[in-house]
Write a protein that holds these residues in place. Structure first.
Motif, PDB file in Angstrom:
ATOM      1  N   ASN A   1      39.011  37.340  34.611  1.00  0.00           N
ATOM      2  CA  ASN A   1      38.140  36.184  34.411  1.00  0.00           C
ATOM      3  C   ASN A   1      38.781  35.101  33.551  1.00  0.00           C
ATOM      4  O   ASN A   1      38.120  34.123  33.193  1.00  0.00           O
ATOM      5  N   ILE A   2      40.051  35.271  33.231  1.00  0.00           N
ATOM      6  CA  ILE A   2      40.778  34.246  32.483  1.00  0.00           C
ATOM      7  C   ILE A   2      41.302  33.225  33.487  1.00  0.00           C
ATOM      8  O   ILE A   2      42.070  33.558  34.396  1.00  0.00           O
ATOM      9  N   SER A   3      40.878  31.984  33.349  1.00  0.00           N
ATOM     10  CA  SER A   3      41.174  30.943  34.334  1.00  0.00           C
ATOM     11  C   SER A   3      42.678  30.696  34.453  1.00  0.00           C
ATOM     12  O   SER A   3      43.414  30.754  33.467  1.00  0.00           O
ATOM     13  N   ARG A   4      43.090  30.415  35.676  1.00  0.00           N
ATOM     14  CA  ARG A   4      44.472  30.025  35.952  1.00  0.00           C
ATOM     15  C   ARG A   4      44.455  28.726  36.745  1.00  0.00           C
ATOM     16  O   ARG A   4      43.682  28.586  37.691  1.00  0.00           O
ATOM     17  N   LYS A   5      45.302  27.805  36.364  1.00  0.00           N
ATOM     18  CA  LYS A   5      45.301  26.506  37.029  1.00  0.00           C
ATOM     19  C   LYS A   5      45.808  26.591  38.464  1.00  0.00           C
ATOM     20  O   LYS A   5      45.522  25.713  39.276  1.00  0.00           O
ATOM     21  N   ASP A   6      46.558  27.659  38.789  1.00  0.00           N
ATOM     22  CA  ASP A   6      47.051  27.802  40.159  1.00  0.00           C
ATOM     23  C   ASP A   6      46.071  28.550  41.051  1.00  0.00           C
ATOM     24  O   ASP A   6      46.285  28.674  42.254  1.00  0.00           O
ATOM     25  N   ARG A   7      44.964  29.080  40.457  1.00  0.00           N
ATOM     26  CA  ARG A   7      43.931  29.757  41.248  1.00  0.00           C
ATOM     27  C   ARG A   7      42.564  29.390  40.681  1.00  0.00           C
ATOM     28  O   ARG A   7      41.905  30.191  40.010  1.00  0.00           O
ATOM     29  N   VAL A   8      42.149  28.176  40.961  1.00  0.00           N
ATOM     30  CA  VAL A   8      40.913  27.641  40.410  1.00  0.00           C
ATOM     31  C   VAL A   8      39.713  28.313  41.074  1.00  0.00           C
ATOM     32  O   VAL A   8      39.672  28.504  42.288  1.00  0.00           O
ATOM     33  N   ARG A   9      38.731  28.700  40.256  1.00  0.00           N
ATOM     34  CA  ARG A   9      37.504  29.347  40.723  1.00  0.00           C
ATOM     35  C   ARG A   9      37.796  30.642  41.489  1.00  0.00           C
ATOM     36  O   ARG A   9      37.193  30.945  42.505  1.00  0.00           O
ATOM     37  N   ARG A  10      38.735  31.418  40.981  1.00  0.00           N
ATOM     38  CA  ARG A  10      39.068  32.702  41.594  1.00  0.00           C
ATOM     39  C   ARG A  10      38.892  33.841  40.591  1.00  0.00           C
ATOM     40  O   ARG A  10      39.545  34.869  40.692  1.00  0.00           O
ATOM     41  N   GLU A  11      37.976  33.663  39.640  1.00  0.00           N
ATOM     42  CA  GLU A  11      37.738  34.685  38.636  1.00  0.00           C
ATOM     43  C   GLU A  11      36.889  35.822  39.226  1.00  0.00           C
ATOM     44  O   GLU A  11      36.082  35.613  40.118  1.00  0.00           O
ATOM     45  N   LEU A  12      37.041  37.023  38.670  1.00  0.00           N
ATOM     46  CA  LEU A  12      36.338  38.194  39.197  1.00  0.00           C
ATOM     47  C   LEU A  12      34.833  38.118  38.987  1.00  0.00           C
ATOM     48  O   LEU A  12      34.084  38.863  39.621  1.00  0.00           O
ATOM     49  N   GLY A  13      34.382  37.234  38.114  1.00  0.00           N
ATOM     50  CA  GLY A  13      32.951  37.043  37.953  1.00  0.00           C
ATOM     51  C   GLY A  13      32.268  36.496  39.189  1.00  0.00           C
ATOM     52  O   GLY A  13      31.037  36.546  39.295  1.00  0.00           O
TER      53      GLY A  13
ATOM     54  N   ARG B   1      19.703  33.400  28.808  1.00  0.00           N
ATOM     55  CA  ARG B   1      20.178  32.237  28.073  1.00  0.00           C
ATOM     56  C   ARG B   1      21.339  31.555  28.789  1.00  0.00           C
ATOM     57  O   ARG B   1      21.727  30.436  28.424  1.00  0.00           O
ATOM     58  N   LEU B   2      21.892  32.223  29.791  1.00  0.00           N
ATOM     59  CA  LEU B   2      23.102  31.738  30.452  1.00  0.00           C
ATOM     60  C   LEU B   2      22.802  31.003  31.754  1.00  0.00           C
ATOM     61  O   LEU B   2      21.999  31.473  32.569  1.00  0.00           O
ATOM     62  N   ARG B   3      23.476  29.881  31.948  1.00  0.00           N
ATOM     63  CA  ARG B   3      23.508  29.180  33.232  1.00  0.00           C
ATOM     64  C   ARG B   3      24.935  29.107  33.762  1.00  0.00           C
ATOM     65  O   ARG B   3      25.203  28.454  34.763  1.00  0.00           O
ATOM     66  N   LEU B   4      25.828  29.744  33.073  1.00  0.00           N
ATOM     67  CA  LEU B   4      27.233  29.836  33.449  1.00  0.00           C
ATOM     68  C   LEU B   4      27.732  31.206  33.014  1.00  0.00           C
ATOM     69  O   LEU B   4      27.482  31.634  31.888  1.00  0.00           O
ATOM     70  N   GLY B   5      28.445  31.907  33.915  1.00  0.00           N
ATOM     71  CA  GLY B   5      29.017  33.193  33.553  1.00  0.00           C
ATOM     72  C   GLY B   5      28.035  34.335  33.462  1.00  0.00           C
ATOM     73  O   GLY B   5      28.343  35.396  32.901  1.00  0.00           O
ATOM     74  N   GLU B   6      26.830  34.154  34.047  1.00  0.00           N
ATOM     75  CA  GLU B   6      25.837  35.225  33.963  1.00  0.00           C
ATOM     76  C   GLU B   6      26.291  36.480  34.701  1.00  0.00           C
ATOM     77  O   GLU B   6      25.998  37.602  34.281  1.00  0.00           O
ATOM     78  N   ASP B   7      27.030  36.305  35.796  1.00  0.00           N
ATOM     79  CA  ASP B   7      27.558  37.468  36.520  1.00  0.00           C
ATOM     80  C   ASP B   7      28.610  38.178  35.678  1.00  0.00           C
ATOM     81  O   ASP B   7      28.625  39.407  35.586  1.00  0.00           O
ATOM     82  N   LEU B   8      29.504  37.399  35.087  1.00  0.00           N
ATOM     83  CA  LEU B   8      30.565  37.954  34.250  1.00  0.00           C
ATOM     84  C   LEU B   8      29.975  38.864  33.171  1.00  0.00           C
ATOM     85  O   LEU B   8      30.427  40.007  32.984  1.00  0.00           O
ATOM     86  N   ILE B   9      28.978  38.386  32.463  1.00  0.00           N
ATOM     87  CA  ILE B   9      28.402  39.151  31.360  1.00  0.00           C
ATOM     88  C   ILE B   9      27.669  40.384  31.869  1.00  0.00           C
ATOM     89  O   ILE B   9      27.767  41.471  31.272  1.00  0.00           O
ATOM     90  N   LEU B  10      26.947  40.266  32.983  1.00  0.00           N
ATOM     91  CA  LEU B  10      26.261  41.440  33.534  1.00  0.00           C
ATOM     92  C   LEU B  10      27.257  42.513  33.940  1.00  0.00           C
ATOM     93  O   LEU B  10      27.095  43.702  33.605  1.00  0.00           O
ATOM     94  N   TYR B  11      28.297  42.126  34.674  1.00  0.00           N
ATOM     95  CA  TYR B  11      29.273  43.106  35.136  1.00  0.00           C
ATOM     96  C   TYR B  11      30.020  43.733  33.956  1.00  0.00           C
ATOM     97  O   TYR B  11      30.269  44.947  33.942  1.00  0.00           O
ATOM     98  N   ALA B  12      30.387  42.914  32.964  1.00  0.00           N
ATOM     99  CA  ALA B  12      31.091  43.451  31.794  1.00  0.00           C
ATOM    100  C   ALA B  12      30.193  44.416  31.027  1.00  0.00           C
ATOM    101  O   ALA B  12      30.656  45.466  30.542  1.00  0.00           O
ATOM    102  N   SER B  13      28.922  44.084  30.915  1.00  0.00           N
ATOM    103  CA  SER B  13      27.982  44.974  30.226  1.00  0.00           C
ATOM    104  C   SER B  13      27.846  46.292  30.973  1.00  0.00           C
ATOM    105  O   SER B  13      27.738  47.371  30.357  1.00  0.00           O
ATOM    106  N   ALA B  14      27.837  46.236  32.301  1.00  0.00           N
ATOM    107  CA  ALA B  14      27.764  47.461  33.097  1.00  0.00           C
ATOM    108  C   ALA B  14      29.016  48.310  32.902  1.00  0.00           C
ATOM    109  O   ALA B  14      28.937  49.537  32.723  1.00  0.00           O
TER     110      ALA B  14
END
Length: 319
Positions: free
Chosen positions: A155-167, A188-201
């Protein structure tokens, strides 16, 4: 064949009248979709009516209309709470699934998972034949069980793969696992809500399995890369990541989390800088920099790259 069961497909939408019918139709075409829960999240257009027009008469479509916009996290939680199927799958309102996606996903997944995700196909249209890219790098060996650290690193952004995060993954989730660990989207989230749910799981030892693409199509619109998220949205994501970091207790369980925290902090502080400059000019910008010195190297690089790009555009436009 592994585990197969009725799945609730959850679609949360705001002002999605242009795509709602296609998303709903693709969900209803899934033989394993026992429920399709469509939440109109305070739309100001005819999103709900358009979604209803795609009903196939099978009785599986339920439309929930919210008068006020509550955001994707709350809208999804409402849908999950109103469903009963043993499995849950999220579908974005401007995406769609191939008719056999869920069946193929279950076939590929076996039964050793709590979250089961396939690679995403990125496309520019709704015909399904024009695949622009895939979410996972081509070197990824599938199937695999995803660790918390590997997920965070992805989920760490890369400029060569924009919007390709696992979230961006859209897994099927076991309701039993979500209930056991009281997991829901952070409202509380409108951004990254999937990321936080999956990481919490994953923090709760979820078996998160990845398989090859089975037919989830993410449609990239001309505005997909517009960076429309508010500064506050990025700040809330940073807050959620710091909470995750504190919960892990700095025990080395997810060493990539520090890199993601720094990346998100840099992004937040740079947006604060831009907001301050727009609202208060140079004095405001200097004030923002003084409050975020840790992010200064990143902000300086971003400003320098933006100015260099502007110069190159100007030179290329010259006769």
């Amino acid at each position: 064949m592994g585990v197969v069961g009725s799945t609730a497909v959850v679609i949360a939408a705001k002002n999605a009248s242009a795509t709602a019918a296609y998303a709903v139709s693709s969900a209803l075409r899934q033989s394993l979709a026992g429920e399709v829960i469509f939440v109109d999240d305070g739309s100001r257009d005819d999103t709900a009516a358009v979604a209803a027009s795609a009903d196939d008469g099978s009785g599986r479509l339920k439309i929930l209309r919210l008068e006020q916009n509550v955001g994707p996290s709350r809208a999804r939680n409402i849908a999950i709470e109103s469903s009963t199927s043993p499995f849950i799958c999220i579908l974005d309102a401007d995406d769609y699934m191939a008719p056999d996606r869920l069946e193929r996903l279950f076939l590929a997944g076996g039964d050793d998972w709590d979250f089961l995700a396939d690679d995403l196909f990125f496309t520019a249209d709704y015909r399904g034949g024009n695949i622009l890219d895939r979410l996972l790098p081509t070197a990824t060996k599938l199937p695999l069980q995803l660790s918390l650290d590997a997920f965070i690193a992805g989920n760490i952004s890369r400029k060569d793969r924009v919007r390709r995060e696992l979230g961006f993954l859209k897994p099927v989730m076991r309701r039993e696992f979500l209930q056991t660990y009281a997991l829901r989207y952070d409202e509380r989230l409108r951004l990254g809500e999937d990321l936080i749910l999956y990481a919490s799981a994953l923090r709760s030892n979820a078996r998160f399995k990845l398989v090859a693409g089975c037919g989830y199509f993410a449609v990239e619109h001309p505005t997909s890369l517009s960076g429309s998220h508010r500064t506050q949205d990025i700040a809330e994501l940073y807050r959620a990541l710091t909470e995750l970091d504190a919960a892990l207790g700095h025990n080395g369980y997810a060493p990539s989390l520090e890199r993601l925290l720094v990346s998100t902090r840099n992004n937040r502080d740079f947006r604060i800088l831009l907001d301050a400059k727009r609202e208060h000019g140079l004095v405001g910008a200097l004030g923002a920099i003084s409050k975020s010195l840790a992010s200064f190297p990143y902000m300086a690089r971003e400003v320098a790259e933006a100015k260099l790009s502007a110069i190159k555009r100007k030179l290329s436009a010259s006769p």
